[in-house]
Design an enzyme around this catalytic site. Sequence first.
Site, PDB file in Angstrom:
ATOM      1  N   SER A   1      -8.496 -19.372  17.020  1.00  0.00           N
ATOM      2  CA  SER A   1      -8.347 -18.052  17.612  1.00  0.00           C
ATOM      3  C   SER A   1      -7.180 -17.274  17.030  1.00  0.00           C
ATOM      4  CB  SER A   1      -8.159 -18.199  19.127  1.00  0.00           C
ATOM      5  OG  SER A   1      -7.988 -16.950  19.741  1.00  0.00           O
ATOM      6  N   HIS A   5     -16.718 -13.775  30.085  1.00  0.00           N
ATOM      7  CA  HIS A   5     -16.513 -12.340  30.266  1.00  0.00           C
ATOM      8  C   HIS A   5     -17.186 -11.858  31.548  1.00  0.00           C
ATOM      9  CE1 HIS A   5     -17.054  -7.974  29.258  1.00  0.00           C
ATOM     10  NE2 HIS A   5     -15.836  -8.153  28.778  1.00  0.00           N
TER      11      HIS A   5
END
Length: 470
Positions: free
Chosen positions: A387, A184
């Site tokens: 995921s 991120h």
Amino acid sequence: MVRSVDVVPSGLNEKVEQLPEEFSPQDNGGAAGEEKGKREIVLGRNVHTMSLAITEPEVDDEFTGDREAYMASVLARYRKSLIERTKHHLGYPYNLDFDYGALAQLQLFSINNLGDPFIESNYGVHSRQFEVGVLDWFARLWELEKNEYWGYITNCGTEGNLHGILIGREVFPDGILYASRESHYSIFKATRMFRMKCVKVETLSSGEIDCADFKSKLLQNKEKPAIINVNIGTTVKGAVDDLDLVLETLKETGFNEDRFYIHCDGALFGLMMPFVKCAPKVSFKKPIGSVSVSGHKFVGCPMPCGVQITRLKHINALSRNVEYLASRDATIMGSRNGHAPIFLWYTLNRKGYRGFQKEVQKCLRNAHYLKDRLQAAGIGVMLNELSSTVVFERPQDEEFIRRWQLACQGNIAHVVVMPNITIDKLDDFMNELIEKRPSWFPDGTVRSTCVAEEIGKESCACPQHKCATP
């Protein structure tokens, strides 16, 4: 005097800009130099695409009722736009399925959690009792005893990452931060803020950290301690770094536990993975230093917030006495949202471990459903095993991207399947995508974009790789 909230009072017509019928970014007329259907990111200057002017009341303003009616009309239309935009919300990891009506009574109070959550301060309008209850819940989830952890409710996931990396820097002032290229952006923001040396590690096509490259770069800097960011779900591909392999790589390169610090960025999947069967554990029984998650993502809090947990032994390096508060403080921000812990406490009590487990299973099922529909439509798609982030070819229409609020990077886009994303919503998205896709090509012949470089040859549906796939 009663007026319709849809009418701007005549007494304010010259002072206040009227609200467009459709209260959405598409109706802003475009910024200077902006082509239709395209948006340009402009650095160094502000681009005001929409602004609701503030008009100051006159000293002898006799139109108080009219002004209230105008503001009510603005808020009514804004609410309408939020309802509409929520219907087409797919690309960002926010759980919009929540109801906190029972907490409306607390809006009358200014709740501020100043200082250390575990130390009483002079400020009495706080929610630290709720905050510590939430922290205890997460400490149990990540297997850390009450007397061995420290943490706080952050204002967002980024703050959790900043705090985790800062602790690592304080533990190892001369340490080097290692983070995969798909980490991120807040991780790299931390390195700039804290003036740290950062080594970017390559990733696999799945988005997971490439531990072969990690090993190579550790050996190049063997004399310096290592501070490592481990992703529990990357931003774009939802990839989960293999924590056990990272630890094994550190051991192989001669980094003992007294020479590394690991922060786990679990913004989205840090709360989902504990409820996925056969998923590797993120646990403080392993030599990690901190874990952070976002509260407004999978949990479904209506305002940005997060949870940061670290080992108690590390926090003294940051903690300072604050006489003004009659407390200590080791947080990044001073004032902290005192409402957020109450919202988190409320939903954790309502759902608990079993409730979250059911929601995780629903998200994974629906993510596989979307993947199968995209594949059936001849669209390149990838879904990592652990995921609910479905990655696929970027649609060739910016208007379609904006309508469904898809997050894009290069040739790929993704949908993050959250508890509020139903099969019906996915069907609406897919039906519209299939219907509009031919119009994106001049001759009406659909051609898949090559995304082999982004998500691997096996996931690409372009003619070259589709024919080569056994």
